[in-house]
Scaffold this motif. Structure first.
Motif, PDB file in Angstrom:
ATOM      1  N   GLN A  22      42.971  52.701  69.855  1.00 15.32           N
ATOM      2  CA  GLN A  22      44.088  51.828  69.465  1.00 15.32           C
ATOM      3  C   GLN A  22      43.638  50.365  69.418  1.00 15.32           C
ATOM      4  OE1 GLN A  22      47.160  52.613  68.341  1.00 15.32           O
ATOM      5  NE2 GLN A  22      47.418  50.418  67.966  1.00 15.32           N
ATOM      6  N   SER A  23      42.829  49.941  70.394  1.00 14.36           N
ATOM      7  CA  SER A  23      42.334  48.550  70.380  1.00 14.36           C
ATOM      8  C   SER A  23      41.371  48.323  69.216  1.00 14.36           C
ATOM      9  CB  SER A  23      41.686  48.197  71.722  1.00 14.36           C
ATOM     10  OG  SER A  23      40.518  48.948  71.930  1.00 14.36           O
TER      11      SER A  23
ATOM     12  N   GLU B  88      43.476  47.801  66.056  1.00 11.99           N
ATOM     13  CA  GLU B  88      44.028  46.442  66.027  1.00 11.99           C
ATOM     14  C   GLU B  88      42.949  45.419  65.666  1.00 11.99           C
ATOM     15  OE1 GLU B  88      47.237  45.822  66.099  1.00 11.99           O
ATOM     16  OE2 GLU B  88      47.506  47.989  66.339  1.00 11.99           O
TER      17      GLU B  88
ATOM     18  N   LYS C  76      42.221  45.590  61.959  1.00 11.79           N
ATOM     19  CA  LYS C  76      43.313  44.966  61.197  1.00 11.79           C
ATOM     20  C   LYS C  76      43.164  43.442  61.176  1.00 11.79           C
ATOM     21  CE  LYS C  76      46.928  48.449  61.816  1.00 11.79           C
ATOM     22  NZ  LYS C  76      48.234  48.764  62.437  1.00 11.79           N
ATOM     23  N   ARG C  77      42.858  42.855  62.336  1.00 15.28           N
ATOM     24  CA  ARG C  77      42.670  41.382  62.400  1.00 15.28           C
ATOM     25  C   ARG C  77      41.454  40.963  61.561  1.00 15.28           C
ATOM     26  NH1 ARG C  77      43.402  42.488  67.736  1.00 15.28           N
ATOM     27  NH2 ARG C  77      41.195  42.122  68.191  1.00 15.28           N
TER      28      ARG C  77
END
Length: 190
Positions: free
Chosen positions: A102-103, A106, A109-110
């Motif tokens: 999950q990290s 993220e 995505k950034r």
């Protein structure tokens, strides 16, 4: 014989002496006009070459920016693929592994947002450079037209000298005036 100060002059000697004293004002005026036209033509030619070089430099800049943008989009696609793999791994795992994936999702995505922003800026820069190139080529065409008009005016001046027709002199000046008007349009970047 020359010691007796006796000289025989031919008909050409008289013509040369007459011309050297400014006897043919028409020819002198046309010669001066031709020199001025040639000087203006050289200036127009220089300006045309400079704008052509500018257009090529802008075109080169656009190509570089397009390549850089393409590289960024490739990098974006690579990050998307990694994100997709992390999303798949997230769906197939649980617990601590799922939290780690999950990290990663993220983070990807950034990173993709930054890469996308860079790519879009590079594309905008490429578009600006392309437009600058087109504008410079437009100016180059104006300078080339002005130079062509000057060359025609010089040719008409030569014909004027041969025919000694006053209307040819005015035609030469008219074409030169048109060339100067075109050069003024180029100079004003229109």
């Amino acid at each position: 014989m020359s010691g007796d100060h006796f000289h025989v002059h031919g008909p050409h000697d008289h013509a040369v002496e007459h011309a050297s004293h400014g006897g043919d004002g028409f020819a002198s005026r046309i010669a001066a006009m031709t020199a001025v036209l040639a000087t203006l033509g050289a200036l127009f030619s220089y300006a045309g070459g400079a704008t052509q070089n500018d257009a090529l430099m802008h075109k080169n800049e656009a190509a570089i920016r397009k390549t850089e943008a393409s590289n960024q989009w490739g990098y974006y696609q690579a990050k998307s693929s990694k994100q997709n793999i992390a999303e798949l791994a997230f769906a197939l795992t649980s617990g601590e592994a799922q939290t780690r994936y999950q990290s990663e999702i993220e983070r990807y995505k950034r990173e993709k947002e930054d890469i996308k922003s860079k790519a879009e800026k590079l594309e905008a820069s490429a578009t600006e450079a392309e437009e600058a190139s087109e504008h410079s080529m437009h100016e180059h065409h104006r300078w080339a037209q002005a130079m062509t008009a000057m060359q025609v005016a010089i040719s008409l001046a030569a014909i004027t000298l041969l025919t000694r027709k006053k209307w040819m002199e005015w035609a030469s000046l008219g074409v030169a005036g048109a060339g100067c008007a075109i050069a003024a349009v180029a100079l004003l970047h229109l």
